[in-house]
Design an enzyme around this catalytic site. Structure first.
Site, PDB file in Angstrom:
ATOM      1  N   HIS A 160       0.809  -1.216   0.000  1.00 42.54           N
ATOM      2  CA  HIS A 160       0.000   0.000   0.000  1.00 42.54           C
ATOM      3  C   HIS A 160       0.847   1.273   0.000  1.00 42.54           C
ATOM      4  CE1 HIS A 160      -3.711  -2.161   0.368  1.00 42.54           C
ATOM      5  NE2 HIS A 160      -3.411  -2.663   1.557  1.00 42.54           N
ATOM      6  N   ASP A 196      -2.537 -10.550  -2.400  1.00 41.21           N
ATOM      7  CA  ASP A 196      -3.167 -10.087  -1.164  1.00 41.21           C
ATOM      8  C   ASP A 196      -4.639  -9.776  -1.430  1.00 41.21           C
ATOM      9  OD1 ASP A 196      -2.124  -8.666   1.642  1.00 41.21           O
ATOM     10  OD2 ASP A 196      -3.884  -7.679   0.793  1.00 41.21           O
ATOM     11  N   HIS A 198      -6.265  -7.202  -0.538  1.00 40.67           N
ATOM     12  CA  HIS A 198      -6.440  -5.783  -0.842  1.00 40.67           C
ATOM     13  C   HIS A 198      -5.563  -5.370  -2.019  1.00 40.67           C
ATOM     14  CE1 HIS A 198      -7.407  -6.298   3.482  1.00 40.67           C
ATOM     15  NE2 HIS A 198      -8.436  -5.536   3.143  1.00 40.67           N
TER      16      HIS A 198
END
Length: 343
Positions: A160, A196, A198
């Site tokens: 992220h 993942d 996300h």
């Protein structure tokens, strides 16, 4: 398979996370490292090795220098301002506000560099992020040197973290740092596969206008899942990067049959790209009992996932991302690796 691990990754000992309107203990906790490394030892995956130190140059190859300086000093600046508790962002340069001025006040500066409000900072964060990227680079270097697979037990995770943003428990983008390191050391085509739950918004941000890294991400539909504002299928790259960014948003409740079929499509694209090396952002928050995700993969499915990745026949580096069903994170992570090894 060689595993790279450092106790320094546990120096991040954050106490607070903003979740569902409450301050709770962070889902991304130091215990995750212990559980995974215990499983690595239990199954006899292979040697566990400490990483080499690489300094900040590889980080600065993909991240903004002022952002790195902010991360290094944020907690001290917060304390100097007289604020209590852990630094958590509270305001952002959103629509209708300017984003070309970095605030002098630490309260505003945290918001400038933050992706979201859930991730607090703490005194050990920068040291843990340093150790995490050293693990990623050591694993990558082993793969480039030997052609053998390696596992980087990274913590904090990285996918992220954008060029100049932290959030989603991520500060340095380990996969992006490793990919750039591979390119700087002779590789011409690198693929990053993010599995993942996300979307790897930070990795996409870093490589979105480039054609030397193919980025593919299987993840929960951002209309329903964090990070919400990136990860749609129509995001395919820009300029030279057009066609080198591939997103697979999948609905809540996705089972392994659907997920594996999508993975096969990603694998075919990687093979067509003729990648010289594969970096897998290995999140196991796709697990059916993960507390902050909504896919329905079972522990045994991760073995098959590893087998499918092995069939690519590309030198592969695995870097840990998410996975917050703490009791099962060791089983699920190592199942991917043993499936890849054929054991």
């Amino acid at each position: 398979m060689l595993t790279f691990h450092s106790e320094d990754t546990k120096k991040r000992q954050a106490k607070t996370e903003l979740h569902a309107g409450e301050l709770v203990a962070p889902f991304e906790c130091p215990e995750r490292v212990d559980i995974v490394i215990d499983r690595v030892r239990k199954v006899g995956l292979g040697e566990i090795r400490s990483p080499d130190a690489y300094g900040l140059d590889p980080v600065l190859a993909v991240h903004d220098r002022r952002y790195i300086e902010f991360l290094e000093n944020a907690c001290d600046d917060w304390a100097a301002a007289g604020f209590k508790g852990e630094p958590i962002p509270s305001i952002w340069p959103t629509r209708r506000l300017r984003d070309d001025v970095i605030p002098a006040n630490i309260d505003g500066r945290i918001g400038y560099y933050a992706l979201a409000a859930e991730t607090s900072l703490c005194l050990g964060t920068f040291a843990a992020a340093q150790a995490s990227k050293d693990i990623a680079l050591s694993a990558l270097d082993h793969v480039m040197r030997t052609g053998e697979p390696a596992f980087g037990l990274c913590r904090p995770p990285g996918h992220h973290a954008a060029v100049d943003q932290f959030g989603g428990y991520c500060f340095f983008n380990n996969a992006a740092i490793a990919a750039q390191h591979a390119l700087n050391n002779g590789m011409k085509k690198v693929a990053i596969l993010d599995i993942d739950f996300h979307h790897g918004n930070g990795t996409q941000d870093i490589f979105y206008e480039r054609d030397d890294v193919l980025f593919l991400s299987l993840h929960g539909d951002p209309r329903d899942e964090f990070p919400y504002f990136l990860g749609f299928a129509d995001e395919t790259g820009r300029g030279k990067g057009e066609g080198f960014n591939v997103n697979y948003p999948l609905p809540s409740g996705t089972d392994y049959a659907t997920w594996a079929s999508t993975l096969d499509d990603a694998i075919q694209r990687i093979a067509a790209y003729q990648a010289e090396i594969l970096i897998v952002s290995l999140g196991v928050d796709t697990f059916e009992n993960d507390p902050i995700s909504s896919f329905k993969l079972k522990s045994e499915d991760y073995i098959d996932c590893g087998r499918r990745l092995k069939a690519l026949g590309i030198p592969t580096t695995f870097l840990l991302e998410g996975g917050y069903a703490v009791e099962e994170i060791g089983i699920n992570t190592v199942n991917v690796l043993t499936g890849f090894e054929g054991t």
